[in-house]
Motif scaffolding. Structure first.
Motif, mmCIF file in Angstrom:
data_model
loop_
_atom_site.group_PDB
_atom_site.id
_atom_site.type_symbol
_atom_site.label_atom_id
_atom_site.label_comp_id
_atom_site.label_asym_id
_atom_site.label_seq_id
_atom_site.Cartn_x
_atom_site.Cartn_y
_atom_site.Cartn_z
ATOM 1 N N LEU A 143 0.818 -1.221 0.000
ATOM 2 C CA LEU A 143 0.000 0.000 0.000
ATOM 3 C C LEU A 143 0.852 1.271 0.000
ATOM 4 N N TYR A 181 -1.622 1.841 -4.818
ATOM 5 C CA TYR A 181 -0.910 0.672 -4.305
ATOM 6 C C TYR A 181 -0.330 -0.194 -5.416
ATOM 7 N N PHE A 183 -0.461 -3.173 -7.293
ATOM 8 C CA PHE A 183 -1.547 -4.123 -7.569
ATOM 9 C C PHE A 183 -1.059 -5.573 -7.466
ATOM 10 N N THR A 197 -11.013 -8.914 0.137
ATOM 11 C CA THR A 197 -10.585 -7.513 0.016
ATOM 12 C C THR A 197 -9.692 -7.177 1.200
ATOM 13 N N PRO A 214 -9.508 -2.182 -1.481
ATOM 14 C CA PRO A 214 -8.737 -2.687 -2.622
ATOM 15 C C PRO A 214 -9.142 -4.132 -2.926
ATOM 16 N N VAL A 221 -9.292 -2.454 -9.196
ATOM 17 C CA VAL A 221 -8.416 -1.764 -8.259
ATOM 18 C C VAL A 221 -9.109 -1.556 -6.910
ATOM 19 N N GLU A 222 -10.381 -1.181 -6.966
ATOM 20 C CA GLU A 222 -11.092 -0.853 -5.725
ATOM 21 C C GLU A 222 -12.569 -1.155 -5.885
#
Length: 284
Positions: A143, A181, A183, A197, A214, A221-222
């Motif tokens: 992160l 972050y 990935f 998550t 995330p 991504v989110e």
């Protein structure tokens, strides 16, 4: 939609009454004609964090329910549960439903409040476990968060209420807002720990939290509004004694993505299960 399947695919958002807010899901109310590759293909084509597929209504409100992200099947998904329940309520009227999911049996009630339908799901039995310090350190590295960026009052834990989530609490709203972050690195850690998550939280007040999730293992991504993580977080907060065992928590999610949503997390004394409720609406 393309022509590789005949099922009707609806699009609903959950945890917002605004089509532009909350978390969108594909909803297939009759998936009896679809096989697993077709369900995965529909989820991938839509590109939402999850799509939900219902089969075999038993005449008593029961449905067999499965959830697919664009990459894989997931055992439980809260926002898609809310989306499906609201879609059923729009078709059949509000009331009580029972969803048989890979994670277990999830009762859902839909009621009309004012002009809006609101769905409340009841989680499977939740639990939390300690997160190994080296795993927390790896998550922070992925992160790009310093250890000092965590809130010591909300220690890292892995929380489960149908799916596993690593809970990490930011010490400031600014820290939560600054999400950029690695990935692949976070995805690798999440696969190793079997996480759905990472539940990033910031505590605004006693019962109000801001959260972000995330979701690299799902291929996005989110996630804009995460009901399973909200349920797991409710269990976490209660087990750690951060909130009373009859608390009602408000979780704000999606604002940093431009898709604001609100998740209500409720607890009942003597019942370990967590209730997560929200509105929803059809998109398009």
């Amino acid at each position: 939609m393309s022509t590789h399947h005949s099922a009707e695919v609806l699009r609903y958002t959950a945890f917002s009454a605004d089509p532009d807010g909350g978390n969108p899901a594909g909803v297939v109310l009759d998936a009896s004609g679809l096989d697993d590759p077709e369900m995965l293909a529909i989820a991938a084509e839509l590109g939402y964090s999850e799509s939900v597929f219902l089969t075999a209504p038993d005449g008593r409100g029961g449905h067999t329910v499965r959830y697919f992200s664009p990459k894989a099947e997931v055992p439980f998904c809260g926002h898609a549960t809310v989306a499906a329940a609201i879609a059923l309520a729009e078709r059949d009227g509000p009331g009580d439903l029972v969803f048989s999911t890979p994670a277990g049996t999830v009762p859902v009630t839909v009621a009309r409040e004012g002009g809006e339908l609101r769905a409340t799901l009841t989680s499977v039995e939740p639990h939390t476990t300690d997160a190994a310090p080296e795993d927390v350190a790896e998550a922070l590295a992925a992160l790009d968060w310093p250890a000092a960026g965590l809130d010591p009052a909300l220690p890292p834990r892995i929380a489960y209420a149908g799916a596993r989530h690593l809970v990490l609490a930011a010490a400031s709203r600014e820290r939560l807002a600054d999400l950029s972050y690695d990935f692949a690195r976070l995805e690798a850690l999440m696969h190793r720990l079997d996480l759905t998550t990472v539940q990033l939280v910031w505590r605004e007040s006693g019962t109000v939290f801001h959260v972000r999730d995330p979701f690299p293992v799902g291929g996005v991504v989110e996630d804009p509004a995460t009901g399973a993580a909200a349920a797991a977080f409710g269990a976490y907060a209660r087990e750690l004694g951060l909130v009373p065992d009859d608390a009602v928590l408000t979780l704000h999610q999606g604002a940093d993505m431009g898709r604001p949503g609100t998740l209500t997390v409720g607890m009942r004394p003597g019942d370990a299960r967590i209730r997560v409720s929200g509105t929803g609406t059809r998109i398009g």
